[in-house]
Design a protein around this motif. Structure first.
Motif, PDB file in Angstrom:
ATOM      1  N   ALA A   8      49.191  47.267  40.031  1.00 25.34           N
ATOM      2  CA  ALA A   8      48.178  47.534  40.872  1.00 25.34           C
ATOM      3  C   ALA A   8      47.137  46.486  40.880  1.00 25.34           C
ATOM      4  O   ALA A   8      46.750  45.700  39.815  1.00 25.34           O
ATOM      5  N   PRO A   9      46.687  45.981  42.122  1.00 20.41           N
ATOM      6  CA  PRO A   9      45.772  44.909  42.188  1.00 20.41           C
ATOM      7  C   PRO A   9      44.536  45.580  42.117  1.00 20.41           C
ATOM      8  O   PRO A   9      44.333  46.817  42.512  1.00 20.41           O
ATOM      9  N   SER A  10      43.459  44.914  41.763  1.00 22.26           N
ATOM     10  CA  SER A  10      42.138  45.241  41.855  1.00 22.26           C
ATOM     11  C   SER A  10      41.509  45.502  43.263  1.00 22.26           C
ATOM     12  O   SER A  10      41.856  44.191  44.066  1.00 22.26           O
ATOM     13  N   VAL A  11      40.803  46.265  43.674  1.00 23.60           N
ATOM     14  CA  VAL A  11      40.228  46.472  44.996  1.00 23.60           C
ATOM     15  C   VAL A  11      38.703  46.919  44.761  1.00 23.60           C
ATOM     16  O   VAL A  11      38.249  47.195  43.771  1.00 23.60           O
ATOM     17  N   TRP A  12      38.021  46.845  46.077  1.00 27.54           N
ATOM     18  CA  TRP A  12      36.548  47.265  45.925  1.00 27.54           C
ATOM     19  C   TRP A  12      36.026  47.889  47.268  1.00 27.54           C
ATOM     20  O   TRP A  12      34.989  48.196  47.140  1.00 27.54           O
TER      21      TRP A  12
END
Length: 305
Positions: free
Chosen positions: A20-24
């Protein structure tokens, strides 16, 4: 019409190693989906920088993070796991109430750690190698009380409690392993020791702590060499792996497009950029955020017989 929501818990139960990548925000969530990821981590640091313009120093509020959680979880079909720091309050009751709100907002998992609310100069100085005293962590008893509160708040849901510890920098590796092992005994479905440094340490964690484990920030690469591979840590029970890449890509892409368009005094560069081979339909989907589906839904409301 809209894509079916994925289930983080089901992925884990099916034996999948979730990357999972980091998102914002919703745009970064859409990028994660287009890249092929099947889940996302809502990064407290990225949200703090993007929403408040402040670094990751514990200045963001629970209301701000839950606000963002609700919008991304409502928008994206990918399961959203949230970096929830110490639970935004000193009491287990704070944790209980805030986790209830977080689950209602759509989070399918969250990290809960034993760091103190103070996350300022000493913490950053320590991790930058200046030799300053590391920041404090809460006592074992307080930490476990908060884990119990989080578990109680998630009863009846598939929300995954990820018991995280920052103790390694303060009390040592053995204390950190004991903390997450105790949290696992209480019922935390997953554990995380921050700052596990290499594959040998991963093996020690696997021997001491049963159950699902999270490996954070696989993009941390001293001298450009990954400390572990996903394949080798999967064998040790690390079935949730995260990476901070979209934040870097977003800033680099904006600067790249902005500089070229500013220099050329037109939009040819960004307007005709291939975006790494995305089809025209994928480009439209990325920028319209399900615009076609929303218009189709509106049309069904207007069809009155």
């Amino acid at each position: 019409m809209f894509k079916e929501k994925g289930s983080f818990m089901k992925m884990l139960n099916d034996g999948e190693q979730v990357f999972a990548p980091s998102v914002w925000d919703c745009f970064s969530a859409k990028a994660a989906e287009l890249c092929g990821y099947r889940a996302m981590l809502l990064s407290g640091a990225a949200v703090s920088k993007g929403l408040t313009g402040m670094p990751d120093l514990g200045l963001m509020t629970a209301d701000e993070l839950i606000y963002v959680t609700e919008r991304i979880a409502d928008f994206s079909p990918l399961p959203l796991i949230v970096d929830f720091d110490e639970g935004y309050g000193d009491s287990p009751l704070n944790v209980y109430r805030n986790i209830k709100r977080l689950v209602r907002a759509g989070a399918q998992g969250f990290t809960l750690d034993d760091g103190q609310g103070v996350r300022g100069y000493e913490r950053l100085a320590y991790y930058r190698g200046t030799g300053k005293k590391p920041y404090d962590v809460m006592s074992m008893d307080v930490y476990l009380a908060k884990i119990k509160a989080a578990l109680a708040a998630g009863v009846g849901t598939d929300c995954v409690v990820i018991a995280r510890t920052e103790s390694r920098a303060v009390n040592g590796f053995d204390d950190a392993m004991e903390r997450v092992a105790r949290a696992h005994e209480l019922g935390a479905q997953m554990t995380l020791i921050n700052r596990v440094n290499d594959f040998e340490e991963c093996k020690k964690v696997a021997a001491a702590v049963p159950g699902w484990k999270m490996y954070p920030d696989i993009d941390v690469m001293p001298d450009g060499v990954p400390m572990v591979t996903m394949e080798e840590v999967k064998e040790l029970g690390f079935n949730f792996v995260t990476i901070h890449c979209l934040e870097k890509g977003a800033m680099w892409g904006m600067v790249l497009y902005g500089k070229n368009n500013f220099q050329n005094k037109n939009g040819v560069f960004s307007g005709h950029h291939q975006m790494d081979g995305l089809t025209e339909e994928e480009k439209k989907e990325a920028f319209n955020v399900y615009g076609t589906q929303w218009l189709q839904l509106e049309k069904t409301f207007q069809e009155i017989k």
